[in-house]
Design an enzyme around this catalytic site. Structure first.
Site, PDB file in Angstrom:
ATOM      1  N   LYS A  88     -62.104 -19.631 -24.910  1.00  7.96           N
ATOM      2  CA  LYS A  88     -63.216 -19.653 -25.876  1.00  7.96           C
ATOM      3  C   LYS A  88     -64.504 -19.686 -25.063  1.00  7.96           C
ATOM      4  O   LYS A  88     -64.969 -20.741 -24.658  1.00  7.96           O
ATOM      5  CB  LYS A  88     -63.093 -20.898 -26.767  1.00  7.96           C
ATOM      6  CG  LYS A  88     -63.693 -20.754 -28.163  1.00  7.96           C
ATOM      7  CD  LYS A  88     -65.173 -20.450 -28.197  1.00  7.96           C
ATOM      8  CE  LYS A  88     -66.036 -21.679 -28.000  1.00  7.96           C
ATOM      9  NZ  LYS A  88     -67.480 -21.320 -27.856  1.00  7.96           N
TER      10      LYS A  88
ATOM     11  N   GLU B 137     -65.102 -30.643 -16.691  1.00  6.94           N
ATOM     12  CA  GLU B 137     -66.069 -30.267 -15.644  1.00  6.94           C
ATOM     13  C   GLU B 137     -67.447 -30.335 -16.285  1.00  6.94           C
ATOM     14  O   GLU B 137     -67.832 -29.451 -17.051  1.00  6.94           O
ATOM     15  CB  GLU B 137     -65.797 -28.842 -15.137  1.00  6.94           C
ATOM     16  CG  GLU B 137     -64.504 -28.688 -14.372  1.00  6.94           C
ATOM     17  CD  GLU B 137     -64.543 -29.308 -12.983  1.00  6.94           C
ATOM     18  OE1 GLU B 137     -65.573 -29.890 -12.593  1.00  6.94           O
ATOM     19  OE2 GLU B 137     -63.521 -29.221 -12.291  1.00  6.94           O
TER      20      GLU B 137
ATOM     21  N   CYS C 230     -74.059 -26.329 -12.309  1.00  6.83           N
ATOM     22  CA  CYS C 230     -73.734 -27.761 -12.432  1.00  6.83           C
ATOM     23  C   CYS C 230     -73.773 -28.459 -11.094  1.00  6.83           C
ATOM     24  O   CYS C 230     -74.127 -29.626 -11.000  1.00  6.83           O
ATOM     25  CB  CYS C 230     -72.356 -27.921 -13.055  1.00  6.83           C
ATOM     26  SG  CYS C 230     -71.111 -26.953 -12.185  1.00  6.83           S
TER      27      CYS C 230
ATOM     28  N   GLU D   6     -80.157 -34.028 -15.832  1.00  6.78           N
ATOM     29  CA  GLU D   6     -79.895 -32.658 -15.392  1.00  6.78           C
ATOM     30  C   GLU D   6     -80.864 -31.739 -16.128  1.00  6.78           C
ATOM     31  O   GLU D   6     -80.880 -31.708 -17.359  1.00  6.78           O
ATOM     32  CB  GLU D   6     -78.454 -32.308 -15.759  1.00  6.78           C
ATOM     33  CG  GLU D   6     -78.031 -30.954 -15.277  1.00  6.78           C
ATOM     34  CD  GLU D   6     -76.634 -30.600 -15.760  1.00  6.78           C
ATOM     35  OE1 GLU D   6     -76.369 -30.728 -16.975  1.00  6.78           O
ATOM     36  OE2 GLU D   6     -75.814 -30.202 -14.930  1.00  6.78           O
TER      37      GLU D   6
HETATM   38  P1  NAD Z   1     -71.979 -26.962 -24.009  1.00  8.53           P
HETATM   39  O1  NAD Z   1     -71.251 -28.231 -23.822  1.00  8.53           O
HETATM   40  O2  NAD Z   1     -73.027 -26.884 -25.039  1.00  8.53           O
HETATM   41  O3  NAD Z   1     -70.975 -25.779 -24.362  1.00  8.53           O
HETATM   42  C1  NAD Z   1     -69.862 -25.472 -23.538  1.00  8.53           C
HETATM   43  C2  NAD Z   1     -68.793 -24.818 -24.379  1.00  8.53           C
HETATM   44  O4  NAD Z   1     -68.326 -25.763 -25.359  1.00  8.53           O
HETATM   45  C3  NAD Z   1     -69.254 -23.587 -25.172  1.00  8.53           C
HETATM   46  O5  NAD Z   1     -68.201 -22.641 -25.214  1.00  8.53           O
HETATM   47  C4  NAD Z   1     -69.494 -24.153 -26.571  1.00  8.53           C
HETATM   48  O6  NAD Z   1     -69.382 -23.211 -27.593  1.00  8.53           O
HETATM   49  C5  NAD Z   1     -68.385 -25.186 -26.653  1.00  8.53           C
HETATM   50  N1  NAD Z   1     -68.626 -26.255 -27.617  1.00  8.53           N
HETATM   51  C6  NAD Z   1     -69.815 -26.764 -28.018  1.00  8.53           C
HETATM   52  N2  NAD Z   1     -69.620 -27.728 -28.959  1.00  8.53           N
HETATM   53  C7  NAD Z   1     -68.280 -27.816 -29.134  1.00  8.53           C
HETATM   54  C8  NAD Z   1     -67.447 -28.611 -29.976  1.00  8.53           C
HETATM   55  N3  NAD Z   1     -67.973 -29.520 -30.813  1.00  8.53           N
HETATM   56  N4  NAD Z   1     -66.103 -28.459 -29.909  1.00  8.53           N
HETATM   57  C9  NAD Z   1     -65.565 -27.564 -29.056  1.00  8.53           C
HETATM   58  N5  NAD Z   1     -66.306 -26.758 -28.251  1.00  8.53           N
HETATM   59  C10 NAD Z   1     -67.643 -26.888 -28.279  1.00  8.53           C
HETATM   60  O7  NAD Z   1     -72.520 -26.591 -22.548  1.00  8.53           O
HETATM   61  P2  NAD Z   1     -73.486 -25.416 -22.159  1.00  8.53           P
HETATM   62  O8  NAD Z   1     -74.844 -25.770 -22.630  1.00  8.53           O
HETATM   63  O9  NAD Z   1     -72.882 -24.118 -22.571  1.00  8.53           O
HETATM   64  O10 NAD Z   1     -73.410 -25.479 -20.552  1.00  8.53           O
HETATM   65  C11 NAD Z   1     -74.262 -26.247 -19.777  1.00  8.53           C
HETATM   66  C12 NAD Z   1     -73.586 -27.509 -19.314  1.00  8.53           C
HETATM   67  O11 NAD Z   1     -72.362 -27.183 -18.648  1.00  8.53           O
HETATM   68  C13 NAD Z   1     -74.394 -28.259 -18.296  1.00  8.53           C
HETATM   69  O12 NAD Z   1     -74.400 -29.628 -18.592  1.00  8.53           O
HETATM   70  C14 NAD Z   1     -73.658 -28.007 -16.979  1.00  8.53           C
HETATM   71  O13 NAD Z   1     -73.823 -28.989 -16.006  1.00  8.53           O
HETATM   72  C15 NAD Z   1     -72.268 -27.927 -17.425  1.00  8.53           C
HETATM   73  N6  NAD Z   1     -71.469 -27.186 -16.453  1.00  8.53           N
HETATM   74  C16 NAD Z   1     -70.554 -27.851 -15.684  1.00  8.53           C
HETATM   75  C17 NAD Z   1     -69.824 -27.165 -14.721  1.00  8.53           C
HETATM   76  C18 NAD Z   1     -68.801 -27.839 -13.848  1.00  8.53           C
HETATM   77  O14 NAD Z   1     -67.975 -27.140 -13.282  1.00  8.53           O
HETATM   78  N7  NAD Z   1     -68.813 -29.164 -13.703  1.00  8.53           N
HETATM   79  C19 NAD Z   1     -70.035 -25.811 -14.546  1.00  8.53           C
HETATM   80  C20 NAD Z   1     -70.983 -25.186 -15.346  1.00  8.53           C
HETATM   81  C21 NAD Z   1     -71.695 -25.880 -16.314  1.00  8.53           C
END
Ligand code: NAD
Length: 474
Positions: free
Chosen positions: A173, A248, A282, A377
């Site tokens: 997803k 992650e 991240c 962040e």
């Molecule tokens: P997000 O948490 O908003 O979304 C991530 C994913 O989760 C998307 O596919 C989104 O549609 C889904 N999602 C959102 N709400 C959900 C719910 N209630 N139930 C199930 N799925 C849901 O994150 P983002 O804004 O897309 O990404 C940025 C964040 O990701 C930053 O905090 C960054 O640090 C983190 N990140 C971490 C890593 C790592 O490897 N540690 C890598 C990249 C990004």
């Protein structure tokens, strides 16, 4: 003409059950781009059913056969790299070097786990004559992979390759903001020979597609890359269902520079933190901690170099409108708290960059560790710097964060670098630019999450160990 991207389920393109498509945005122009299926529970159900049906056969195949097919997926990514990069460019505005890096790595994940799969198995345990005891790495079944918008294809492949290698089938997803490359990957994988249903992709929002996926009773493991609040929500869902998950999450990682370091290389590392994917990484080391005697010199060299970075050439836009606004809010709060940037601190207001979501590379020097820009962040091209007096203060500042994803240490004294590597609470520490690659396990301490991706560790993440013990006595 607008292109529409459908789900990829059971080896076929599938239109969304509700008939709705969500637009994406080109952040270099703020114009709408391609549309992707707005997934909802019926689509998720169909994808999980396809994955569940395909899983037993996939898991029963010899490792060598699964390995061969994963190599074919890697070949397909390489052959279609330009197309995948175009899809990703359209909704992220990433610059060519960044796109190339991420696409090459995406293929490498499949190559690495295709290789590891043939060499890494269970083990035998010596319990004396007349017994045979061994372990098997067995798949969980259907794995849900929920990924974010910052490195879309790359993060999908980081999770999919080891999950598939072990014999799981997957429903991916991707973020609703950047779905096209993951949807295309699933189609390419089928065309490369992956059996129907082994890799499925459903696009849509977190609420409408992500949650139904995580709560689906046939999903036996979840890997989530994204923000802390959503990670926390999904962790409660997984806890309720008693299924394991990999989280992650974010980071506010330190880059520690001592006066005896190779300052040219340390400054280059700080500049690349700002430029690489525009700081939307991240693992970005966005807290620059510098020994007081060289703090001002390092700050002025870093600021001079980041001011030379060219929008659209050296770095791209902020990928989403909401994230762009969040970065600007950080600038406004920093301003209200009396922090003055050495450079940047604003979007572009003229030239081609002003049409897109471009933020000027920004450095706040000598900030108080309590400020929000020093603690949260930001996910943009923003560095904060803090001076430290000695090793003890460097360590205290490095660990003064709720996150623990990555740390970098630069020092001419290797023993000091290793002392800090031992004491910093982070999942990976690079001393003097030591490489962190697909072979090195990756994951967080503290609020940066749990579980490990990359390396052999990821193979174990997607496998459950079964012990078989046989008495050979007649
Ligand atoms: P997000 O948490 O908003 O979304 C991530 C994913 O989760 C998307 O596919 C989104 O549609 C889904 N999602 C959102 N709400 C959900 C719910 N209630 N139930 C199930 N799925 C849901 O994150 P983002 O804004 O897309 O990404 C940025 C964040 O990701 C930053 O905090 C960054 O640090 C983190 N990140 C971490 C890593 C790592 O490897 N540690 C890598 C990249 C990004």
């Amino acid at each position: 003409m607008t292109t529409r991207h459908d789900h990829w389920i059971g080896g076929k393109a599938v239109e969304p059950a509700n008939g709705v498509y969500l637009p994406t945005l080109d952040p270099t122009t703020r114009q709408p781009g391609d549309e992707a299926a707005a997934g909802s529970a019926p689509d998720v159900h169909r994808a999980v059913a396809a994955a569940a049906a395909a899983q037993p056969d996939w898991a029963r195949r010899p490792a060598a056969e699964r390995s061969e097919l994963l190599h074919h997926v890697a070949d397909a990514i390489e052959t279609h790299a330009e197309e995948l990069m175009d899809l990703e460019r359209a909704c992220t505005g990433k610059v060519p070097a960044q796109l190339r890096l991420e696409t090459d790595m995406s293929a490498s994940y499949f190559r690495y786990y295709a290789g590891v799969l043939r060499a890494h198995h269970g083990r035998t345990i010596d319990q004396g004559a007349g017994t045979l005891t061994y372990t098997r790495l067995e798949p969980y079944g259907v794995v849900a992979a929920i990924t974010p918008w910052n490195l879309p294809l790359n993060q999908a492949c980081r999770a999919l390759a080891p999950a598939l290698a072990v014999g799981n089938t997957v429903v991916a997803k991707p973020s609703e903001l950047t779905p096209a490359s993951t949807l295309r990957l699933a189609r390419l994988a089928t065309e490369a020979g992956l059996p129907d249903g082994v890799l499925n992709a459903v696009s849509g929002t977190g609420r409408d597609a992500g949650t139904p996926l995580a709560i689906h009773p046939a999903v036996r493991r979840v890997v989530f890359t994204g923000s802390v609040p959503v990670g926390r929500h999904l962790a409660t869902v997984a806890a309720d269902r008693l299924i394991p998950m990999t989280l992650e999450l974010g980071g506010k990682s330190p880059l520690v520079v001592f006066a005896d370091a190779d300052l040219d290389r340390a400054v280059a590392a700080a500049v690349s933190t700002v430029a690489a994917n525009t700081g939307q990484v991240c693992s970005a080391t966005t807290r620059l901690l510098v020994e007081a005697s060289v703090h001002d010199e390092v700050v002025s060299r870093v600021a001079e170099a980041v001011e030379r970075l060219r929008p659209g050439v050296d770095f791209g836009p902020i990928i989403t409108e909401a994230q762009f606004q969040k970065v600007l809010d950080h600038f406004a709060q920093a301003h209200a708290a009396g922090a003055v940037p050495v450079c940047g601190g604003a979007p572009y207001d003229s030239g081609p960059a002003a049409r897109g979501l471009y933020v000027r590379p920004t450095v706040y020097a000598g900030v108080s560790p309590g400020l929000r820009i020093a603690r949260e962040e930001i996910f943009g091209p923003v560095l904060v710097t803090m001076p430290f007096a000695d090793e003890a203060e460097a360590l205290a500042l490095a660990n003064d964060t709720e996150y623990g994803l990555v740390a970098a240490v630069w020092s001419g004294d290797a023993a000091r670098g290793l002392r800090l590597a031992e004491r910093i609470d982070a999942g990976q520490v690079a001393v003097n630019g030591g490489p962190l690659t697909i072979e090195t396990p990756f994951g967080g301490f503290k609020q940066s999450g749990y579980g490990r991706e990359k390396g052999l560790e990821a193979l174990h993440e997607y496998a459950q160990t079964k012990t078989v013990s046989v008495s050979l006595r007649s």
